[in-house]
Enzyme design. Structure first.
Site, PDB file in Angstrom:
ATOM      1  N   TYR A   1       0.799  -1.228   0.000  1.00  0.00           N
ATOM      2  CA  TYR A   1       0.000   0.000   0.000  1.00  0.00           C
ATOM      3  C   TYR A   1       0.831   1.278   0.000  1.00  0.00           C
ATOM      4  O   TYR A   1       0.280   2.369  -0.045  1.00  0.00           O
ATOM      5  CB  TYR A   1      -0.930   0.008   1.234  1.00  0.00           C
TER       6      TYR A   1
ATOM      7  N   LYS B   1       3.232 -15.332   3.207  1.00  0.00           N
ATOM      8  CA  LYS B   1       3.479 -16.117   1.998  1.00  0.00           C
ATOM      9  C   LYS B   1       4.991 -16.248   1.831  1.00  0.00           C
ATOM     10  O   LYS B   1       5.554 -15.976   0.765  1.00  0.00           O
ATOM     11  CB  LYS B   1       2.819 -15.387   0.810  1.00  0.00           C
TER      12      LYS B   1
ATOM     13  N   ASP C   1      -2.710 -18.813   1.901  1.00  0.00           N
ATOM     14  CA  ASP C   1      -3.682 -19.572   1.096  1.00  0.00           C
ATOM     15  C   ASP C   1      -4.394 -20.603   1.973  1.00  0.00           C
ATOM     16  O   ASP C   1      -5.622 -20.728   1.954  1.00  0.00           O
ATOM     17  CB  ASP C   1      -3.027 -20.206  -0.148  1.00  0.00           C
TER      18      ASP C   1
ATOM     19  N   ASP D   1      -6.508  -7.191   4.389  1.00  0.00           N
ATOM     20  CA  ASP D   1      -7.669  -6.646   3.668  1.00  0.00           C
ATOM     21  C   ASP D   1      -8.543  -7.788   3.157  1.00  0.00           C
ATOM     22  O   ASP D   1      -9.765  -7.807   3.366  1.00  0.00           O
ATOM     23  CB  ASP D   1      -7.174  -5.782   2.504  1.00  0.00           C
TER      24      ASP D   1
ATOM     25  N   ASP E   1     -12.533  -9.361   4.637  1.00  0.00           N
ATOM     26  CA  ASP E   1     -13.810  -9.526   3.923  1.00  0.00           C
ATOM     27  C   ASP E   1     -14.271 -10.980   3.997  1.00  0.00           C
ATOM     28  O   ASP E   1     -15.466 -11.259   4.113  1.00  0.00           O
ATOM     29  CB  ASP E   1     -13.687  -9.098   2.446  1.00  0.00           C
TER      30      ASP E   1
END
Ligand code: NAD
Ligand code: IPM
Ligand code: MN
Length: 350
Positions: free
Chosen positions: A137, A188, A221, A245, A249
């Site tokens: 970001y 990751k 994942d 982020d 959701d």
């Protein structure tokens, strides 16, 4: 106690849900003896199109020095396709006020809201600590030969030791203070050997200081899969900006959708920003169907931040009672409008 609160509704459904959060939190604060002075600011796409600026940069100094909190709605408007104003306002607040903790609780308020079979309130109850000032970001990158067949675009993730350590430490401290069993760090590192190796090493080092809290690691994942398959595995999740982020959701989906998911963008003991996880929901504008509960619960988090946990608890209880009573917007199966849900919450809280 007295605090100033800045109210920024923003775009789309932002203003309508924020209006409900404003009045419900004002009533709860007043009842609890907390004096709040709200000031409404007009920032959003309209302001940007009229003035050519998303927010005046000096406004952030004013917020930091004079305000206890910002109550925020959402940004996002088709007339500003590159979201220039949104980055100035929302990412501006996160970066300039150094709101390094994006705290996103995932909590099932009523079992019928969960899309998973055989999962209830005790299974879906976790808190995401999303790093909020670094990662992808930061806006480092560039485009070369734009529009040609040989075009190149780069977007660089930035991770600092200090930034990584402070969010991981915040997650462990939260777990300790809130009697949470474990902290899961998700990254990751198998593919992103530089940045996420730093995350792994920092996580191990900080975890060693918190011997009373269990810790474990999952690649992001598999973490996404596990949140759906076995949400009860998670207590506190700490992760970098973009993964936080996305996972938040996903978490919102587990608790009944974006109409119920709250968040705080926090720097402890400083002016912090509280907003629903959802965006401006252009599909709901003008329908009156936006669920204000996510915004109202974010305002409850704000009251907690301002040191008034009884007012925050009162609001949370009102939301739970109201969901159980079926007095909701259509996303939760009811037939009330945004302002009617606000009216009933106000009656419960006041
Ligand atoms: P969104 O969160 O606005 O909407 C996703 C879906 O959830 C839609 O179907 C919407 O109707 C539903 N939804 C969202 N809020 C709801 C509510 N309060 N009650 C009931 N249903 C609700 O995401 P999007 O459609 O991907 O994005 C729309 C705009 O918002 C984009 O410009 C995006 O960049 C922006 N956005 C802003 C923020 C923010 O300000 N923090 C967050 C996410 C997206
Ligand atoms: C959120 C939003 C923002 C983010 C967008 C609007 C930049 O999705 O607050 O979750 O990605 O942080
Ligand atoms: Mn998001």
């Amino acid at each position: 106690m007295h605090h100033k609160v800045a109210v920024i509704g923003g775009d789309g459904i932002g203003p309508e849900v924020t209006e409900q959060a404003h009045r419900v939190s004002a009533a709860a604060a007043q009842r609890a003896g907390l004096e709040l002075e709200y000031t409404v600011f007009p920032y959003g796409a309209d302001y940007y199109l009229e003035h050519g600026v998303g927010i005046e940069p000096q406004r952030f100094d004013e917020f930091r020095d004079q305000y206890g909190a910002i109550l925020f709605g959402a940004v996002g408007d088709a007339r500003v396709p590159d979201m220039a104003h949104g980055r100035e306002i929302l990412l501006g607040a996160r970066f300039k006020l150094d709101l390094y903790i994006n705290l996103r609780p995932i909590k099932l308020f009523a079992p019928e809201l969960c899309p998973l079979k055989d999962k209830g309130a005790s299974e879906v109850d976790m808190v995401i600590f999303r790093e909020n000032t670094e990662g992808l970001y930061v806006g480092v990158g560039g485009q070369v030969r734009k529009g040609s067949a040989d075009e190149i675009a780069t977007q660089t993730a930035v991770y600092t030791r200090k930034g990584t350590e402070r969010i991981i430490r915040a997650a462990f401290n939260y777990a300790r203070q809130n009697k949470r069993r474990s902290v899961c760090m998700t990254d990751k590192a198998n593919a992103m050997r530089q940045g996420h190796e730093l995350w792994q090493r920092t996580f191990r080092e900080v975890a060693a200081e918190f011997t009373d809290i269990e810790h474990f690691h999952l690649y992001v994942d598999v973490a996404a899969m596990e949140m759906v398959r076995a949400p009860e595995r998670f207590d506190v999740i700490v992760t970098e900006n973009l993964f936080g982020d996305i996972l938040s959701d996903l978490g919102a989906g587990l608790q009944g959708g974006l109409g119920t998911a709250a968040s705080g963008n926090i720097h402890p003991n400083r002016c912090s920003l509280f907003e629903p996880v959802h965006g401006s929901a252009p599909d709901l504008v003008g329908t009156g169907q936006a669920n204000p509960m996510a915004a109202v619960l974010s305002a409850a988090m704000m009251l907690n931040h301002l040191g008034c946990s009884p007012a925050a608890e009162r609001i949370e209880q009102a939301v739970v009672d109201q969901i159980v009573a079926g007095e909701t917007t259509p996303d939760l199966g009811g037939n009330l409008s945004c302002s009617e849900v606000g009216d009933r919450l106000l009656a419960r809280v006041g």
